[in-house]
Write a protein that holds these residues in place. Structure first.
Motif, mmCIF file in Angstrom:
data_model
loop_
_atom_site.group_PDB
_atom_site.id
_atom_site.type_symbol
_atom_site.label_atom_id
_atom_site.label_comp_id
_atom_site.label_asym_id
_atom_site.label_seq_id
_atom_site.Cartn_x
_atom_site.Cartn_y
_atom_site.Cartn_z
ATOM 1 N N UNK A 18 0.860 -1.177 0.000
ATOM 2 C CA UNK A 18 0.000 0.000 0.000
ATOM 3 C C UNK A 18 0.897 1.228 0.000
ATOM 4 N N UNK A 19 0.774 2.052 -1.026
ATOM 5 C CA UNK A 19 1.606 3.259 -1.150
ATOM 6 C C UNK A 19 0.747 4.467 -0.778
ATOM 7 N N UNK A 20 1.029 5.023 0.387
ATOM 8 C CA UNK A 20 0.232 6.104 0.936
ATOM 9 C C UNK A 20 -0.676 5.566 2.021
ATOM 10 N N UNK A 21 -0.445 5.983 3.277
ATOM 11 C CA UNK A 21 -1.164 5.412 4.414
ATOM 12 C C UNK A 21 -2.047 6.439 5.116
ATOM 13 N N UNK A 22 -2.627 7.345 4.313
ATOM 14 C CA UNK A 22 -3.651 8.232 4.850
ATOM 15 C C UNK A 22 -4.938 7.452 5.025
ATOM 16 N N UNK A 23 -6.073 8.145 4.997
ATOM 17 C CA UNK A 23 -7.340 7.454 5.246
ATOM 18 C C UNK A 23 -7.609 6.353 4.229
ATOM 19 N N UNK A 24 -7.348 6.632 2.939
ATOM 20 C CA UNK A 24 -7.595 5.628 1.907
ATOM 21 C C UNK A 24 -6.675 4.421 2.080
ATOM 22 N N UNK A 25 -5.391 4.672 2.194
ATOM 23 C CA UNK A 25 -4.437 3.579 2.320
ATOM 24 C C UNK A 25 -4.615 2.785 3.603
ATOM 25 N N UNK A 26 -4.861 3.482 4.695
ATOM 26 C CA UNK A 26 -5.049 2.815 5.980
ATOM 27 C C UNK A 26 -6.272 1.908 5.941
ATOM 28 N N UNK A 50 4.119 4.630 11.208
ATOM 29 C CA UNK A 50 4.138 4.148 12.588
ATOM 30 C C UNK A 50 2.729 3.901 13.117
ATOM 31 N N UNK A 51 1.772 4.726 12.714
ATOM 32 C CA UNK A 51 0.384 4.518 13.123
ATOM 33 C C UNK A 51 -0.131 3.183 12.584
ATOM 34 N N UNK A 52 0.158 2.904 11.311
ATOM 35 C CA UNK A 52 -0.299 1.648 10.698
ATOM 36 C C UNK A 52 0.390 0.442 11.323
ATOM 37 N N UNK A 53 1.667 0.585 11.624
ATOM 38 C CA UNK A 53 2.393 -0.510 12.269
ATOM 39 C C UNK A 53 1.853 -0.772 13.670
#
Length: 344
Positions: A18-26, A50-53
């Motif tokens: 996933x490239x880009x971990x804002x709302x869409x990516x997350x 870090x939030x996603x991890x």
């Protein structure tokens, strides 16, 4: 393990980035993780990674794009300094990195909102070494069960082989219902037009609210009465049209349609929103009326911001339409750049 065309459907043996971990990516990563898929994440913002991890929605932080089977681009496509301005340089930078490091034959799914012609430009950068599709993201955080990642999505590909790969990934593996379109430009316009239409619906509610306030009619009561009709739904008038999507996506529509039509309902809707913000005592947010590119990328654009009141007045004074007005303003910007090159 179920099979289709000789390929496993559950994708447990595949690697997804996933490239880009804002709302869409997350939200994409969270959904795929629940399906038991192997998902890594990449973002230029360390905080997002870090939030996603920490939430466990991605397994690893990717440092490069090597050795993945699926690349899902979810980066923001608005200018970092102004959410009203579309900005695609970041997406093309990702495409160039994929051209150097991406796995040949892998799928590149563009979930980010883009404008007409973007998918084919990405394909050119990749030289069709990877498959390119556009699957505009649809997601409503307040109704995740019905309108989360798994809802009807539109898919378009640069070539038939690209669509085939997309159907295997999004439909077979992710279990997302798809509406396939051809050519890919239809998919590109889908999200832009959806949000432009929504913008106009909200603007009409704002206009009606101003009318009601000025003639001493209760807007809420009128709205309730109107909405008793089966095919009518007047929206609420709140605090003006904002957020990351509607202002930027509607500007994308205006940018590519300005040479196709002389007058625009959407332009009028933006004027209404400007007036409504003033009506309720909020500072109007002014989007750039015209831009000129003095360099080779979006960051080199020079924009002129004009209140819609001024635009309307100038059109009336000179008896000109939208296309002529934008050309006039663009010529003015060019002259300013020419006369003051070191001040821009």
């Amino acid at each position: 393990m179920s099979q289709k065309g000789g390929r496993p459907l559950n994708g447990e043996d595949k690697k997804i980035l996933i490239i880009g971990l804002g709302q869409i990516g997350y939200s994409n990563a969270e959904y795929m993780k629940k399906l038991g898929l192997r998902v890594d994440g990449y973002d230029i913002m360390e905080k997002a990674v870090q939030r996603a991890l920490a939430a466990g929605v991605i397994q690893n932080q990717a440092t490069n794009f090597k050795n993945y089977d699926y690349y899902i681009i979810c980066i923001s496509t608005h200018n970092p300094d102004n959410m009203f301005v579309p900005y695609l340089d970041g997406l093309f930078e990702v495409a160039r990195k994929l051209s150097e490091e991406g796995t040949p034959g892998a799928l590149v799914g563009i979930d980010s909102t883009i404008t007409k012609g973007t998918s084919r430009k990405v394909m050119e950068i990749l030289k069709h070494r990877l498959h390119v599709v556009h699957v505009p993201h649809r997601f409503y955080i307040n109704e995740i069960e019905e309108h989360g990642v798994r809802q009807m999505r539109v898919v378009g590909g640069c070539e038939p082989c690209c669509v085939n790969e997309a159907v295997h990934f999004y439909h077979d593996m992710l279990e997302i219902p798809l509406h396939s379109v051809n050519p890919v430009e239809i998919a590109e316009l889908t999200k832009v037009v959806e949000n432009s239409h929504r913008y106009m619906e909200i603007a009409f509610a704002e206009e009606l609210k101003m009318v009601c306030d000025n003639i001493n009619i209760d807007f809420d009561e009128l709205r309730k009465a109107i909405n008793t009709k089966w095919n009518t739904k007047i929206l609420e008038a709140k605090e003006g049209i904002g957020g990351h999507c509607l202002p930027k996506d509607s500007q994308m529509f205006l940018d590519f349609s300005k040479n196709a039509v002389q007058h625009s309902l959407l332009e009028a809707a933006k004027m209404i929103d400007y007036r409504y913000r003033a009506h309720i005592g909020r500072s109007p947010e002014i989007s750039p009326y015209a831009t000129v590119n003095k360099g080779n990328n979006d960051r080199d654009k020079v924009a002129l911001y004009l209140p819609f009141e001024v635009i309307s007045s100038l059109k009336k004074e000179f008896n000109i339409g939208e296309v002529e007005m934008q050309s006039l303003v663009a010529a003015l910007i060019n002259k300013i750049i020419k006369d003051h090159p070191h001040e821009m």
